[in-house]
Design a protein around this motif. Structure first.
Motif, mmCIF file in Angstrom:
data_model
loop_
_atom_site.group_PDB
_atom_site.id
_atom_site.type_symbol
_atom_site.label_atom_id
_atom_site.label_comp_id
_atom_site.label_asym_id
_atom_site.label_seq_id
_atom_site.Cartn_x
_atom_site.Cartn_y
_atom_site.Cartn_z
ATOM 1 N N ILE A 270 0.832 -1.211 0.000
ATOM 2 C CA ILE A 270 0.000 0.000 0.000
ATOM 3 C C ILE A 270 0.864 1.258 0.000
ATOM 4 O O ILE A 270 0.521 2.267 -0.623
ATOM 5 N N HIS A 271 2.000 1.185 0.668
ATOM 6 C CA HIS A 271 2.901 2.337 0.714
ATOM 7 C C HIS A 271 3.668 2.487 -0.605
ATOM 8 O O HIS A 271 3.944 3.606 -1.045
ATOM 9 N N ARG A 272 4.015 1.365 -1.218
ATOM 10 C CA ARG A 272 4.675 1.415 -2.530
ATOM 11 C C ARG A 272 3.747 2.065 -3.558
ATOM 12 O O ARG A 272 4.178 2.887 -4.371
ATOM 13 N N GLN A 273 2.472 1.722 -3.500
ATOM 14 C CA GLN A 273 1.506 2.317 -4.425
ATOM 15 C C GLN A 273 1.368 3.818 -4.199
ATOM 16 O O GLN A 273 1.273 4.601 -5.144
ATOM 17 N N ARG A 274 1.390 4.243 -2.936
ATOM 18 C CA ARG A 274 1.264 5.668 -2.637
ATOM 19 C C ARG A 274 2.496 6.436 -3.140
ATOM 20 O O ARG A 274 2.376 7.527 -3.681
ATOM 21 N N LEU A 275 3.658 5.848 -2.949
ATOM 22 C CA LEU A 275 4.885 6.472 -3.453
ATOM 23 C C LEU A 275 4.825 6.621 -4.965
ATOM 24 O O LEU A 275 5.159 7.690 -5.513
ATOM 25 N N GLN A 276 4.401 5.585 -5.651
ATOM 26 C CA GLN A 276 4.323 5.642 -7.111
ATOM 27 C C GLN A 276 3.299 6.673 -7.577
ATOM 28 O O GLN A 276 3.536 7.398 -8.556
ATOM 29 N N ALA A 277 2.175 6.764 -6.878
ATOM 30 C CA ALA A 277 1.156 7.748 -7.234
ATOM 31 C C ALA A 277 1.678 9.170 -7.038
ATOM 32 O O ALA A 277 1.426 10.064 -7.865
ATOM 33 N N LEU A 278 2.399 9.397 -5.948
ATOM 34 C CA LEU A 278 2.946 10.727 -5.694
ATOM 35 C C LEU A 278 3.974 11.107 -6.755
ATOM 36 O O LEU A 278 3.972 12.235 -7.264
ATOM 37 N N GLN A 279 4.858 10.186 -7.090
ATOM 38 C CA GLN A 279 5.879 10.483 -8.091
ATOM 39 C C GLN A 279 5.257 10.717 -9.463
ATOM 40 O O GLN A 279 5.720 11.581 -10.228
ATOM 41 N N ALA A 280 4.199 9.986 -9.799
ATOM 42 C CA ALA A 280 3.498 10.217 -11.060
ATOM 43 C C ALA A 280 2.875 11.609 -11.083
ATOM 44 O O ALA A 280 2.919 12.323 -12.094
ATOM 45 N N ALA A 281 2.303 12.026 -9.942
ATOM 46 C CA ALA A 281 1.701 13.360 -9.848
ATOM 47 C C ALA A 281 2.753 14.444 -10.013
ATOM 48 O O ALA A 281 2.511 15.471 -10.668
ATOM 49 N N ARG A 282 3.926 14.240 -9.458
ATOM 50 C CA ARG A 282 4.980 15.258 -9.522
ATOM 51 C C ARG A 282 5.530 15.444 -10.934
ATOM 52 O O ARG A 282 6.167 16.452 -11.224
ATOM 53 N N ARG A 283 5.279 14.475 -11.810
ATOM 54 C CA ARG A 283 5.714 14.613 -13.202
ATOM 55 C C ARG A 283 4.707 15.386 -14.054
ATOM 56 O O ARG A 283 4.972 15.714 -15.203
ATOM 57 N N ARG A 284 3.537 15.658 -13.483
ATOM 58 C CA ARG A 284 2.526 16.446 -14.196
ATOM 59 C C ARG A 284 2.731 17.924 -13.893
ATOM 60 O O ARG A 284 3.608 18.298 -13.132
ATOM 61 N N ARG A 285 1.892 18.755 -14.456
ATOM 62 C CA ARG A 285 2.043 20.192 -14.274
ATOM 63 C C ARG A 285 0.735 20.822 -13.802
ATOM 64 O O ARG A 285 -0.359 20.352 -14.118
ATOM 65 N N ALA A 286 0.884 21.874 -13.032
ATOM 66 C CA ALA A 286 -0.213 22.748 -12.603
ATOM 67 C C ALA A 286 -1.363 21.958 -11.982
ATOM 68 O O ALA A 286 -1.162 21.191 -11.048
ATOM 69 N N LEU A 287 -2.573 22.124 -12.514
ATOM 70 C CA LEU A 287 -3.750 21.520 -11.894
ATOM 71 C C LEU A 287 -3.716 19.999 -11.938
ATOM 72 O O LEU A 287 -4.233 19.339 -11.022
#
Length: 318
Positions: A270-287
């Motif tokens: 569950i923590h690995r999934q959260r880390l991956q989701a956060l890193q994916a979000a950080r590669r996006r921009r703005a909203l």
């Protein structure tokens, strides 16, 4: 002089022996007061391991004087790696020659409350000895002369979703059990990043037990020579926003999360999934970044910190 004794008053009940890991650098002004507060601990079963990172003032003279007074079995002194305070602490944490039941990190300029180790050891001993456990606590903030300033912030809920984006486990209050420390060694301590934040991230990420003690355990001295000070409330808003705009916060976060990604196979699913989701979000921009950060479920302790994180996501500074 306090003599090392591996057992409590009851011959049938072993007492936890604590390795205190103290890093020093140019610390002559406040060091003796810290050493005296360690000697005054109500839990007497400890050995102090000191790594001095090339001090050119009277720091080593003070340490050698205390070593003569206490004995080399009580105070062990060594040369640090000369690569900064985080690398110095990591050098002690990773040294398998240092063996104990618990490991307490210590700064050179604090004043420990006399029951600091006793409270930490009591909590560590109350849990499953096979599970990693990390104790941290609130601190009492004092000025250079020891005058009361205030208290460090409280904590609403320690956990991996918080640890990903914020460190609430101040290194000077931190005590780990032997299982937690061994896990840090086996996974490998990262070269970059902050050592205490890493301990909080790692122990929470592998499913370890955490305690943030609401009762202060030490006087945390705030002065011009702090490697990392403690600023709270609105007074901290401007320096935080400055670091955010200059990209310093993102650089710190990059280092911490990269180290986690390199070791993510160790994390709970569950923590690995959260880390991956956060890193994916950080590669996006703005909203799109903001939405991804919100969806990942990460959180900071205060509403001010939470909204600052969301603002950083929109500004591509997160």
């Amino acid at each position: 002089m306090l003599d090392y004794c591996p057992y409590s008053d009851s011959a049938a009940t072993p007492a936890a022996h604590v390795a205190i890991l103290l890093c020093t650098y140019q610390g002559e002004v406040y060091l003796a007061e810290q050493l005296d507060s360690i000697a005054a601990q109500s839990h007497p079963h400890w050995t102090l391991w000191v790594s001095d990172d090339g001090s050119r003032d009277g720091t080593r003279d003070i340490l050698e004087a205390y070593q003569r007074r206490w004995g080399q079995h009580r105070l062990r002194l060594r040369q640090g790696p000369l690569q900064g305070f985080a690398a110095n602490f990591n050098s002690l944490l990773a040294d398998t020659n240092i063996q104990a039941d618990a490991f307490a990190l210590a700064d050179q300029d604090d004043i420990w409350h006399s029951d600091k180790l006793a409270r930490a050891v009591a909590w560590l001993d109350a849990g499953d000895p096979k599970e990693p456990r990390l104790y941290s606590a609130r601190t009492r903030l004092v000025d250079a002369q020891g005058g009361f300033i205030g208290l460090s912030p409280g904590c609403r809920a320690p956990g991996f979703a918080n640890a990903l984006v914020q460190n609430i486990a101040s290194g000077n209050s931190m005590v780990l059990n032997a299982v937690a420390r061994q896990s840090l060694i086996e996974a490998g301590l990262p070269r970059a990043g902050l050592h205490d934040w890493w301990c909080y991230q790692w122990i929470s990420g592998i499913g370890g037990e955490l305690l943030f003690d609401s009762q202060p355990c030490l006087d945390y001295r705030q002065h011009g020579g702090n490697q990392i000070g403690m600023q709270t409330g609105l007074i901290s808003l401007w320096p935080r926003m400055k670091r955010l705009w200059q990209g310093q916060h993102r650089l710190h976060l990059d280092a911490q999360l990269k180290a986690l990604e390199e070791r993510q196979a160790w994390l709970m699913p569950i923590h690995r999934q959260r880390l991956q989701a956060l890193q994916a979000a950080r590669r996006r921009r703005a909203l799109a970044c903001l939405y991804g950060v919100w969806q990942s479920g990460v959180y900071r302790q205060s509403w001010l910190g939470q909204w600052a994180m969301y603002l950083a996501a929109i500004l591509n500074k997160f």
